[in-house]
Structures are given as C-alpha cells and as structure tokens.
Scaffold this active site. Structure first.
Site, PDB file in Angstrom:
ATOM      1  N   LEU A   1       0.867  -1.175   0.000  1.00 45.38           N
ATOM      2  CA  LEU A   1       0.000   0.000   0.000  1.00 45.38           C
ATOM      3  C   LEU A   1       0.901   1.221   0.000  1.00 45.38           C
ATOM      4  CD1 LEU A   1      -2.723  -0.858   2.704  1.00 45.38           C
ATOM      5  CD2 LEU A   1      -2.957  -1.011   0.217  1.00 45.38           C
ATOM      6  N   ASP A   2       0.487   2.270  -0.703  1.00 47.23           N
ATOM      7  CA  ASP A   2       1.262   3.504  -0.697  1.00 47.23           C
ATOM      8  C   ASP A   2       1.317   4.089   0.714  1.00 47.23           C
ATOM      9  OD1 ASP A   2       1.535   3.254  -3.438  1.00 47.23           O
ATOM     10  OD2 ASP A   2      -0.192   4.534  -3.872  1.00 47.23           O
ATOM     11  N   LYS A   3       2.305   4.921   0.941  1.00 41.84           N
ATOM     12  CA  LYS A   3       2.495   5.518   2.264  1.00 41.84           C
ATOM     13  C   LYS A   3       1.212   6.169   2.783  1.00 41.84           C
ATOM     14  CE  LYS A   3       4.973   9.274   4.595  1.00 41.84           C
ATOM     15  NZ  LYS A   3       5.946  10.390   4.435  1.00 41.84           N
TER      16      LYS A   3
END
Length: 307
Positions: free
Chosen positions: A139-141
């Site tokens: 998952l992106d930050k």
C-alpha cells in the site's frame, strides 16, 4: 548513488530469454534482481517496455535498463503500535494507518511497517526478500487499510500465487474530484514507468506497458466530489490513483497524479483499502476482512453531507 541507465545491443548466437540476457550482462546482480526490474517496468527492448522475463530477445535488439539506486539497509525490529485485525498461525492481517511506509528504502530506513511487524514477530527476517520480509502486497504511504503479512516462506508463496492468479479480491474506497463519466465502469489502461519521471508511473499506449484493469462503482455523490468503490483486477503500482485520474476524477489529496491544490482540508489522499477477500493457508474457503474508514476520512464525508 544515482540511478544508472545502461543501453546495449544483444549479440547472441540465438534467441534468448530477457532475464538470462540481463543476468549475463550484469553478473554483479542476481537473476531474480533482473526479473524484478523487468516486472517493475525498468527494462525496454527496442524502446518498448517489456515486463515479461521470458520475452525472447533476438540478435541485434537494443536493450535499455534503468538501474535504480540501491542503499543497503539493516533491518531492525521496532516497537511501533499496529492495529492487528487477524492473527493466524501463518498470516497477519494489519490495518495500516496513513503515513506509515510499508518497507525500508532509501530515505525510510526505519519506522516502517516491516520494522513494526518484526517487533511483533522477530523471525520474519528473510521471508520474501531482504528488505520486505513477509510483505505479500503493498500500500502507498498515504493509503490506509488492510495489508497481509506472511509469517513464513510457505505462506508467502501460497499468498503470492493467489495474487498472481488474481484470486484475491480487493476493495478500496476513494473520494474523487468531479464525477466519473458513468456511475459505474471499467477502466482498461496499461501502466508503465513514466519515461520523463522515473519515480512515477503513467498510463501509456497499448503495448507500451503492463495490463491494468480497475472496476469502479459510485457509492455517494456530492456537489463537486464523488465517493467511489474501486476494485483493482490487476495490481500495478499506483493503479487506482492513475486510473481514476485518467478518467478525469483524481483522488482528493493526491498531489502526485491529481490536483496540486487540494480541494478539501485533508493532509493525505483519500484512498482506503476497505475490504480484502483471500484464502489462507490450510483453509478451503476464502475469508473476508474489513476496515472502516479512518476518522479523518469519515470526517471529510460528514462535512460534505452537511454542505
């Protein structure tokens, strides 16, 4: 160390697999490292991005490889609070908050999800690769929500196979600027590394990148925004963010692919991994896990409903 672009012409006695050609040309790197670069879109053949390691290279073809900088990181277990949704003998399901980087990299050597999980399960080190122990997907930050962590190599392979075969169902909630062209729809637009900005991804012409498919469904409409449910049928980097921007509805708060000036008071992008359906090792039927919207995202919706 800055990234390096290497271009060479293949001169061989016969056709050869792309990953073998690269492994021979870059003996200082492992073949698996070369396969990862191919998979992530860092390799071009005759100026076309190739993402299959088994692509057959013919004599005289020009190959271009972008070698990203690599900074060795020694993994450290850290005591970082985590919201554990489910603790299985082989798998951990975590509800990741926005702002938490998944795995260590240059600029994020500590304070990541990997460091936190190692604090809970110290023997994770080494599973699935040196810098991503146990991480099955990413998952992106600034994306919150559900993420799977394998506790052992067997579980890691088992879960990766499900992702590869597209048997895992993922559901995201996204608040976008504007309204989609149709309330529900299917976006089919290939994705590759942006040739001008190598740290970003881009929607490209057919044949230039990897297949990417996202289905979306309108859940709630507002004056200038729409809450959509996104179902990624493939798992490309930044896929949902790119696809929604591609149809003219960038995600609120996404300053990379959307509006530079955020349309609502939000210090992250409005993207949340809300539901995950997957079969766990040793089980015949898939399980579904759910994560409610974080308070900061729910508050945005409540404000929109009042306006």
């Amino acid at each position: 160390m800055s990234e390096q672009v290497v271009r060479f012409e293949y001169q061989g006695a016969g056709n050869e697999r792309l990953d073998k050609v690269l492994a021979a040309h870059f003996p200082e790197h492992s073949r698996s490292r070369m396969q990862g670069l191919i998979r992530d879109g860092f390799v071009q053949v005759n100026q076309n991005v190739v993402t299959k390691s088994g692509f057959m290279v013919e004599n005289g073809m020009t190959i271009e490889v972008c070698l990203p900088s690599v900074q060795p990181v020694e993994l450290q277990a850290e005591s970082i609070p985590l919201k554990v949704i489910f603790n299985h003998p082989d798998v951990l399901v975590v509800d990741k908050p926005a702002g938490l980087v998944v795995h260590p990299a240059a600029g994020h050597e500590s304070g990541t999800l990997v460091n936190a999980v190692m604090g809970l399960i110290p023997d994770l080190e080494g599973i699935g690769g040196e810098l991503r122990p146990g991480i099955v997907h990413r998952l992106d930050k600034d994306t919150s929500g559900l993420i799977l962590i394998a506790k052992n190599e067997r579980a890691h392979r088992f879960l990766q196979d499900q992702f590869r075969l597209r048997q895992v169902k993922k559901v995201y909630l996204a608040l976008v600027d504007g309204k989609p062209p149709t309330p529900n729809g299917r976006i089919e637009a290939p994705i590759a590394r942006d040739p001008a900005r190598r740290k970003q991804m881009a929607v490209v012409s057919p044949g230039k990148g990897r297949e990417a498919v996202t289905e979306y469904f309108t859940r709630e409409t507002f004056a200038q925004h729409t809450l959509v449910e996104a179902h990624p049928l493939t798992g490309r980097t930044h896929q949902i963010r790119l696809h929604l921007a591609f149809i003219g509805c960038p995600i609120v708060g996404d300053t990379l692919y959307g509006r530079r000036k955020v349309s609502l008071a939000l210090n992250r992008h409005f993207l949340h991994a809300a539901r995950l359906t997957v079969r766990l090792p040793g089980e015949k039927q898939p399980r579904t896990f759910e994560s409610p919207l974080p308070p900061e995202l729910e508050q945005v919706l409540q404000q929109l409903r009042k306006s």
